[in-house]
Design an enzyme around this catalytic site. Structure first.
Site, PDB file in Angstrom:
ATOM      1  N   ARG A  99     -63.618 -22.602  16.527  1.00 59.03           N
ATOM      2  CA  ARG A  99     -64.063 -21.574  17.471  1.00 59.03           C
ATOM      3  C   ARG A  99     -64.464 -20.275  16.786  1.00 59.03           C
ATOM      4  O   ARG A  99     -65.223 -19.487  17.330  1.00 59.03           O
ATOM      5  CB  ARG A  99     -62.926 -21.254  18.461  1.00 59.03           C
ATOM      6  CG  ARG A  99     -62.780 -22.282  19.533  1.00 59.03           C
ATOM      7  CD  ARG A  99     -61.545 -22.036  20.358  1.00 59.03           C
ATOM      8  NE  ARG A  99     -61.600 -20.758  21.071  1.00 59.03           N
ATOM      9  CZ  ARG A  99     -60.672 -20.363  21.929  1.00 59.03           C
ATOM     10  NH1 ARG A  99     -59.642 -21.140  22.177  1.00 59.03           N
ATOM     11  NH2 ARG A  99     -60.768 -19.213  22.537  1.00 59.03           N
TER      12      ARG A  99
ATOM     13  N   ASN B 180     -63.041 -23.747  26.242  1.00 56.35           N
ATOM     14  CA  ASN B 180     -63.181 -23.211  24.882  1.00 56.35           C
ATOM     15  C   ASN B 180     -62.548 -24.148  23.852  1.00 56.35           C
ATOM     16  O   ASN B 180     -63.181 -24.530  22.869  1.00 56.35           O
ATOM     17  CB  ASN B 180     -62.516 -21.832  24.767  1.00 56.35           C
ATOM     18  CG  ASN B 180     -63.098 -20.825  25.743  1.00 56.35           C
ATOM     19  OD1 ASN B 180     -64.117 -21.095  26.367  1.00 56.35           O
ATOM     20  ND2 ASN B 180     -62.457 -19.687  25.872  1.00 56.35           N
ATOM     21  N   ASP B 181     -61.285 -24.499  24.091  1.00 51.94           N
ATOM     22  CA  ASP B 181     -60.626 -25.399  23.150  1.00 51.94           C
ATOM     23  C   ASP B 181     -61.153 -26.820  23.270  1.00 51.94           C
ATOM     24  O   ASP B 181     -61.266 -27.528  22.264  1.00 51.94           O
ATOM     25  CB  ASP B 181     -59.106 -25.366  23.342  1.00 51.94           C
ATOM     26  CG  ASP B 181     -58.459 -24.275  22.493  1.00 51.94           C
ATOM     27  OD1 ASP B 181     -58.968 -24.041  21.375  1.00 51.94           O
ATOM     28  OD2 ASP B 181     -57.492 -23.660  22.944  1.00 51.94           O
TER      29      ASP B 181
ATOM     30  N   HIS C   3     -64.287 -13.447  19.655  1.00 49.87           N
ATOM     31  CA  HIS C   3     -63.626 -12.269  20.217  1.00 49.87           C
ATOM     32  C   HIS C   3     -64.639 -11.363  20.915  1.00 49.87           C
ATOM     33  O   HIS C   3     -64.373 -10.830  21.990  1.00 49.87           O
ATOM     34  CB  HIS C   3     -62.900 -11.512  19.114  1.00 49.87           C
ATOM     35  CG  HIS C   3     -62.095 -10.387  19.645  1.00 49.87           C
ATOM     36  ND1 HIS C   3     -60.880 -10.580  20.255  1.00 49.87           N
ATOM     37  CD2 HIS C   3     -62.353  -9.074  19.732  1.00 49.87           C
ATOM     38  CE1 HIS C   3     -60.425  -9.421  20.668  1.00 49.87           C
ATOM     39  NE2 HIS C   3     -61.293  -8.488  20.356  1.00 49.87           N
TER      40      HIS C   3
ATOM     41  N   ARG D 294     -52.160 -15.962  31.562  1.00 50.98           N
ATOM     42  CA  ARG D 294     -51.713 -16.201  30.180  1.00 50.98           C
ATOM     43  C   ARG D 294     -50.426 -15.423  29.981  1.00 50.98           C
ATOM     44  O   ARG D 294     -50.405 -14.214  30.164  1.00 50.98           O
ATOM     45  CB  ARG D 294     -52.749 -15.682  29.182  1.00 50.98           C
ATOM     46  CG  ARG D 294     -54.141 -16.261  29.330  1.00 50.98           C
ATOM     47  CD  ARG D 294     -55.031 -15.677  28.240  1.00 50.98           C
ATOM     48  NE  ARG D 294     -56.348 -16.283  28.273  1.00 50.98           N
ATOM     49  CZ  ARG D 294     -57.390 -15.738  28.893  1.00 50.98           C
ATOM     50  NH1 ARG D 294     -57.260 -14.577  29.508  1.00 50.98           N
ATOM     51  NH2 ARG D 294     -58.553 -16.346  28.883  1.00 50.98           N
TER      52      ARG D 294
ATOM     53  N   CYS E 209     -60.939 -23.249  33.658  1.00 47.02           N
ATOM     54  CA  CYS E 209     -60.509 -21.876  33.422  1.00 47.02           C
ATOM     55  C   CYS E 209     -61.027 -21.348  32.100  1.00 47.02           C
ATOM     56  O   CYS E 209     -60.656 -20.286  31.659  1.00 47.02           O
ATOM     57  CB  CYS E 209     -58.995 -21.735  33.514  1.00 47.02           C
ATOM     58  SG  CYS E 209     -58.113 -22.595  32.225  1.00 47.02           S
TER      59      CYS E 209
ATOM     60  N   ARG F 197     -49.654 -20.287  33.058  1.00 42.60           N
ATOM     61  CA  ARG F 197     -49.653 -21.170  31.894  1.00 42.60           C
ATOM     62  C   ARG F 197     -48.472 -20.804  31.011  1.00 42.60           C
ATOM     63  O   ARG F 197     -48.288 -19.637  30.670  1.00 42.60           O
ATOM     64  CB  ARG F 197     -50.949 -21.026  31.093  1.00 42.60           C
ATOM     65  CG  ARG F 197     -50.962 -21.939  29.862  1.00 42.60           C
ATOM     66  CD  ARG F 197     -52.252 -21.846  29.096  1.00 42.60           C
ATOM     67  NE  ARG F 197     -52.367 -20.567  28.410  1.00 42.60           N
ATOM     68  CZ  ARG F 197     -53.475 -20.176  27.787  1.00 42.60           C
ATOM     69  NH1 ARG F 197     -54.541 -20.939  27.796  1.00 42.60           N
ATOM     70  NH2 ARG F 197     -53.511 -19.019  27.171  1.00 42.60           N
TER      71      ARG F 197
ATOM     72  N   GLU G 279     -57.439 -29.581  27.188  1.00 41.79           N
ATOM     73  CA  GLU G 279     -58.119 -28.971  26.047  1.00 41.79           C
ATOM     74  C   GLU G 279     -58.383 -29.984  24.950  1.00 41.79           C
ATOM     75  O   GLU G 279     -59.169 -29.739  24.045  1.00 41.79           O
ATOM     76  CB  GLU G 279     -57.245 -27.843  25.473  1.00 41.79           C
ATOM     77  CG  GLU G 279     -57.018 -26.715  26.446  1.00 41.79           C
ATOM     78  CD  GLU G 279     -55.782 -25.911  26.120  1.00 41.79           C
ATOM     79  OE1 GLU G 279     -55.930 -24.799  25.617  1.00 41.79           O
ATOM     80  OE2 GLU G 279     -54.663 -26.414  26.360  1.00 41.79           O
TER      81      GLU G 279
END
Lengths: 591, 94
Positions: free
Chosen positions: A480, A469-470, A221, A321, A517, A357, A446
């Site tokens: 994560r 990230n994923d 975060h 998002r 992305c 998305r 992902e």
């Protein structure tokens, strides 16, 4: 730019396991103010310098004390709660002034909890039963916490607000520093174990110069917040909490280096240089291009039309998002409300690209109205497109609303599903989107299985977008949120880059776009590597665009491809990063 | 004891701003007012924690009660508040 030894790129930091105080700061021997270097992971580019202010952790209660004067204890406890209520009300007013009514309402309600006569009564009963002020507050909050948890859903989430009240009031009773973001009255470098979403509501960009955290990883975060605000940030920086309050430090969010004990004059120089660098980058404009004109689209990651107000020049939206519409809701947002939200974003880029998305939720990002059963392993459970297996209606309404928003705005959005794993899933999604008139249908990559089948996925889809990230989390089997595993989630991991390259190759063969992305796209050097792998667009938070545009413009496509080969050939992420950075410096020296 | 039964009209239920407005208004009454869901235990309407713990969402039926001088007026005013969509008023009011 760097104080010594050439460009900062030549002093690239190592990830967490290697990080340790090199000298001076004396980890374990109490707060230090001496000169030294700490190394962490740079996760949000830029440099800043200033005095350190550490965020206090939750107060620890000492052993219970015998109470001689219950009236005095009661006064102490109730005054503490009243002070907390007043502080929360003041924060609510500040949030309202900052045009953040949602945060204002939550803080307001929290202020009322701290002032709750029922809570005060429980505290008084606890003191009458022989507890000291600190333990009476602690026990009263625990008692009321249970009732909130029993109410479930949104109401249970408010238990965290009560925990915050408990920490603040207990600290006040014990005379300890207030937990939460400090307010020393001057600009500061915020040092913390890690930051939670609640800590960041009141983070004032005018006073917080940079973030340095002991824990956290590139997708934590803290990292995401810092990038969205354009704040330099270093995470997984071991020894950071040992730096004494008031110590002058500089933080480099590109290399991950934190210099301690630098003195006020050096700090002022770093600040001047950083400001000059920001002005220079802000002057850049135009589409993303390598020096020889190879286009790499620069796009924005956004949560709503409100994120488009920053005046950053980009070629469109690479990741819209849609979760924000659904968060904190007891019922799914209706068709009309969704149409309005999508249309606002589509109209902002009439000729440009907008990639929407569909809802990415699951038990790891719970939405009350979905009412999904608890899972032992949410990241590996029913999330993203998989939610359609149990709640198919949600996606149908969303696709209807996107199609209607496209018709109303006269645009042709790109629409993709999150967490696509198999060719069959991709095909089923494409059918549902196309039968509503949506013409550009794609998938997020992902899951490693999807990356390995990119060529087959592209038979039925128009584009792919890689969520690094994923993809890191699933390819490296590393949570994560797990601070100890930050090095595995480093986007320079050659294994991750190979999966990206696989997708880009499939895109080139099919003549279809393949973008990135994930936040990896905002690392300027890595952006060049991604372009070299064949990625056709890079989508990131607005503050990252200028630096990426400039880095791409400095090198030819052939150079990017050579950088990509070097990065793929490396045995670990630090070597990959160092190699590309060294090449960059060497070429500039020759030039 | 005088009572009023009312359905929660606020879109997001009795929390955040709607809960704050209700608790604030209840605290301002001259008589103590209690609130319950169905046959549940009545709790003080001036307690934010107790009101949140009701878990009252949009459409939940709640019952208010109060006793003493001014009880009827207090109940009318609070029931009127719950019957309005306080979220919508917030949105349109900016």
């Amino acid at each position: 730019m760097a104080e010594t030894g050439g460009s900062p790129a030549s002093t690239t930091g190592r990830p967490a396991p290697a990080s340790a105080p090199e000298q001076g700061t004396g980890a374990g021997t109490g707060p230090g103010t001496g000169a030294g270097t700490l190394r962490g992971l740079g996760v949000s580019p830029g440099r800043a310098a200033g005095r350190v202010c550490r965020m206090a952790g939750p107060p620890r209660l000492p052993d219970p004390l015998p109470v001689a004067d219950p009236a005095r204890e009661a006064g102490l406890a109730l005054r503490a709660l009243e002070a907390v209520a007043a502080e929360l009300a003041a924060r609510a007013a500040r949030a309202e002034q900052a045009s953040d009514p949602e945060a204002g309402a939550i803080l307001d309600a929290q202020s009322f909890m701290a002032a709750d006569p029922g809570l005060h009564q429980t505290v008084e009963e606890n003191i009458a039963a022989g507890m000291d002020a600190g333990h009476a507050v602690d026990a009263a909050c625990t008692h009321h916490r249970e009732a909130l948890l029993a109410a479930g859903g949104y109401f249970a989430e408010r238990a965290a607000d009560l925990d915050d009240i408990r920490n603040r009031a207990v600290a006040a009773v014990l005379g300890l520093p207030v937990p939460g973001i400090p307010d020393p009255g001057h600009p500061f470098v915020l040092v913390a174990e890690d930051l939670a979403p609640a800590d960041t509501v009141n983070l004032d960009p005018a006073t917080v110069l940079a973030l340095v955290t002991e824990k956290g990883g590139p997708t934590s975060h803290t990292a995401i917040l810092a990038r969205s605000r354009g704040l330099p940030a270093v995470v997984a920086c071991r020894g950071a909490m040992e730096i004494g309050d008031g110590t002058w430090v500089s933080a480099d969010g590109t290399t991950g280096r934190v210099e301690t004990g630098i003195g006020e004059e050096t700090a002022a120089r770093v600040q001047r240089e950083a400001a000059a660098e920001r002005r220079r980058l802000a002057a850049g404009s135009g589409p993303g291009r390598t020096s020889d004109g190879h286009p790499v689209e620069l796009l924005l990651n956004i949560g709503s039309a409100a994120d488009l107000g920053g005046g950053v020049e980009a070629e469109g939206v690479g990741l819209f998002r849609t979760e924000f519409l659904f968060l904190g809701r007891r019922d799914a947002p209706g068709f009309e409300e969704q149409v309005a939200a999508y249309e606002a974003v589509l109209r902002a880029f009439p000729g440009g690209k907008v990639v929407i998305r569909t809802l990415d939720a699951g038990t790891d990002k719970p939405l009350p109205f979905l009412d999904l059963p608890q899972e032992p392993n949410p990241a590996l459970g029913v999330r993203g497109l998989r939610v359609g297996r149990v709640r198919p209606g949600v996606l149908d309404v969303q696709l209807d609303a996107i199609a209607e928003a496209a018709r109303a705005s006269g645009t042709r959005p790109w629409v993709m599903a999150p967490m696509v794993t198999t060719v069959a899933e991709a095909e089923a999604f494409a059918v549902r989107a196309r039968e509503r008139g949506i013409t550009r249908v794609g998938a997020m990559i992902e899951v490693p299985a999807a990356a390995l089948r990119a060529d087959r996925l592209l038979r039925g889809l128009d584009f792919l977008s890689i969520g690094t990230n994923d993809l890191s989390q699933y390819a490296f089997a590393a949570d994560r949120q797990h601070g100890e595993l930050a090095d595995l989630l480093d986007p320079w991991q050659p294994g991750l880059l190979r999966l990206v390259g696989e997708c880009a190759r499939a895109g080139r063969a099919a003549g279809k776009p393949v973008g990135v992305c994930g936040e990896a796209a905002a690392d300027p050097l890595l952006a060049a590597v991604l372009a070299g792998l064949g990625v056709t667009s890079l989508s990131m938070s607005a503050p990252g665009v200028a630096a990426v545009r400039e880095e791409l413009a400095r090198r030819s496509l052939a150079r990017c491809e050579a950088d990509a080969r070097a990065a793929l050939d490396a045995d670990d992420p630090a070597v990959a990063r160092d190699t590309v950075a060294r090449e960059t410096v060497a070429r500039e020296t020759v030039a | 004891m005088p009572e009023r039964t009312v359905v929660i009209a606020s879109r997001t239920g009795l929390h955040a701003r709607p809960a704050k407005l209700f608790v604030q208004a209840a605290a301002a009454q001259e008589v103590p007012v209690r609130i319950r869901v169905g046959d549940g235990r009545p709790v003080p309407a001036n307690s934010m924690l107790a009101v949140l713990a009701l878990g009252a969402v949009h459409g939940t039926e709640v019952t208010l009660d109060a006793e003493g001088p001014g009880a009827e007026a207090a109940l009318d005013s609070l029931a009127g508040l719950l019957a309005r969509d306080l979220d919508a008023e917030e949105a349109s009011g900016g």
